[in-house]
Design a protein around this motif. Structure first.
Motif, PDB file in Angstrom:
ATOM      1  N   GLY A   8      -6.328  13.252 -18.910  1.00  0.00           N
ATOM      2  CA  GLY A   8      -6.175  12.162 -17.956  1.00  0.00           C
ATOM      3  C   GLY A   8      -5.201  11.129 -18.481  1.00  0.00           C
ATOM      4  O   GLY A   8      -5.144  10.869 -19.689  1.00  0.00           O
ATOM      5  N   ASN A   9      -4.417  10.544 -17.590  1.00  0.00           N
ATOM      6  CA  ASN A   9      -3.465   9.492 -17.932  1.00  0.00           C
ATOM      7  C   ASN A   9      -2.588   9.891 -19.113  1.00  0.00           C
ATOM      8  O   ASN A   9      -2.494   9.205 -20.126  1.00  0.00           O
ATOM      9  CB  ASN A   9      -4.207   8.184 -18.208  1.00  0.00           C
ATOM     10  CG  ASN A   9      -3.281   7.000 -18.239  1.00  0.00           C
ATOM     11  OD1 ASN A   9      -2.182   7.033 -17.701  1.00  0.00           O
ATOM     12  ND2 ASN A   9      -3.735   5.934 -18.884  1.00  0.00           N
ATOM     13  N   GLY A  12      -0.090   7.574 -21.067  1.00  0.00           N
ATOM     14  CA  GLY A  12      -0.073   6.298 -20.381  1.00  0.00           C
ATOM     15  C   GLY A  12       0.729   6.315 -19.087  1.00  0.00           C
ATOM     16  O   GLY A  12       1.008   5.267 -18.506  1.00  0.00           O
ATOM     17  N   SER A  13       1.080   7.511 -18.607  1.00  0.00           N
ATOM     18  CA  SER A  13       1.921   7.648 -17.414  1.00  0.00           C
ATOM     19  C   SER A  13       1.136   7.536 -16.108  1.00  0.00           C
ATOM     20  O   SER A  13       1.728   7.374 -15.045  1.00  0.00           O
ATOM     21  CB  SER A  13       2.627   9.000 -17.434  1.00  0.00           C
ATOM     22  OG  SER A  13       1.673  10.052 -17.300  1.00  0.00           O
ATOM     23  N   GLY A  14      -0.182   7.668 -16.178  1.00  0.00           N
ATOM     24  CA  GLY A  14      -0.996   7.668 -14.977  1.00  0.00           C
ATOM     25  C   GLY A  14      -1.193   9.052 -14.385  1.00  0.00           C
ATOM     26  O   GLY A  14      -1.933   9.217 -13.419  1.00  0.00           O
ATOM     27  N   ASP A  16      -2.629  12.823 -14.298  1.00  0.00           N
ATOM     28  CA  ASP A  16      -3.723  13.654 -14.778  1.00  0.00           C
ATOM     29  C   ASP A  16      -3.265  15.103 -14.674  1.00  0.00           C
ATOM     30  O   ASP A  16      -2.726  15.520 -13.648  1.00  0.00           O
ATOM     31  CB  ASP A  16      -4.969  13.463 -13.921  1.00  0.00           C
ATOM     32  CG  ASP A  16      -5.413  12.007 -13.868  1.00  0.00           C
ATOM     33  OD1 ASP A  16      -5.316  11.318 -14.894  1.00  0.00           O
ATOM     34  OD2 ASP A  16      -5.857  11.575 -12.790  1.00  0.00           O
ATOM     35  N   HIS A  40      -1.998  11.965  -9.454  1.00  0.00           N
ATOM     36  CA  HIS A  40      -1.587  10.598  -9.778  1.00  0.00           C
ATOM     37  C   HIS A  40      -2.100   9.633  -8.715  1.00  0.00           C
ATOM     38  O   HIS A  40      -2.107   9.960  -7.534  1.00  0.00           O
ATOM     39  CB  HIS A  40      -0.057  10.530  -9.846  1.00  0.00           C
ATOM     40  CG  HIS A  40       0.469   9.276 -10.450  1.00  0.00           C
ATOM     41  ND1 HIS A  40       0.629   8.113  -9.737  1.00  0.00           N
ATOM     42  CD2 HIS A  40       0.879   9.008 -11.699  1.00  0.00           C
ATOM     43  CE1 HIS A  40       1.127   7.177 -10.519  1.00  0.00           C
ATOM     44  NE2 HIS A  40       1.282   7.688 -11.726  1.00  0.00           N
ATOM     45  N   TYR A  47      -5.006   8.827  -4.004  1.00  0.00           N
ATOM     46  CA  TYR A  47      -4.852   9.742  -5.140  1.00  0.00           C
ATOM     47  C   TYR A  47      -4.267  11.026  -4.575  1.00  0.00           C
ATOM     48  O   TYR A  47      -4.813  11.607  -3.630  1.00  0.00           O
ATOM     49  CB  TYR A  47      -6.192  10.038  -5.832  1.00  0.00           C
ATOM     50  CG  TYR A  47      -6.025  10.886  -7.066  1.00  0.00           C
ATOM     51  CD1 TYR A  47      -5.656  10.305  -8.274  1.00  0.00           C
ATOM     52  CD2 TYR A  47      -6.214  12.256  -7.031  1.00  0.00           C
ATOM     53  CE1 TYR A  47      -5.491  11.079  -9.410  1.00  0.00           C
ATOM     54  CE2 TYR A  47      -6.048  13.040  -8.164  1.00  0.00           C
ATOM     55  CZ  TYR A  47      -5.689  12.438  -9.351  1.00  0.00           C
ATOM     56  OH  TYR A  47      -5.513  13.193 -10.477  1.00  0.00           O
TER      57      TYR A  47
END
Length: 118
Positions: A8-9, A12-14, A16, A40, A47
């Motif tokens: 997940g994330n 740090g890009s968001g 999954d 994302h 989502y």
């Protein structure tokens, strides 16, 4: 043998990311399957995700009273899903699914609303 994972994330890009890889030894020879999904958040409410998979069989609904599992040489599936939280009790989902293999292709679209009572 099946190997898979989820992150997940990622960095740090968001985004999954999920995936699996399977190898099966059958009397007719080895078979592999693959599944990859990337999702994302878009804004606070949406989502979205996209999936790609390969498989050896497909599930087909023949009537309201039955399901048939058909073995195929190779099936590829692309799908996209969008989920929206429209309020505290209401959400919306849209799924587009495209399946293709030798002599067969299918496009499915599914949408729905969910209302939570609590």
């Amino acid at each position: 043998m099946t190997v898979g994972g989820h992150a997940g994330n990622v960095g740090g890009s968001g985004f999954d990311v999920s995936g699996t890889f399977g190898r099966y030894d059958r009397p007719t020879g080895p078979y592999t399957s693959t599944y990859v999904s990337v999702g994302h958040d878009i804004g606070r409410a949406w989502y979205v995700s996209g999936d790609y998979s390969t498989s050896l069989s497909v599930v087909r609904f023949i009537r309201s009273d039955g399901v048939v599992i058909e073995t195929r040489p190779s099936t590829r599936r692309l799908s996209g899903t969008a989920n929206a939280t429209l309020g505290r009790h209401l959400s919306f989902m849209l799924v587009m699914d495209y399946t293709r293999d030798t002599g067969f292709s299918e496009l499915r679209v599914l949408s729905g609303l969910t209302y939570r009572l609590r």
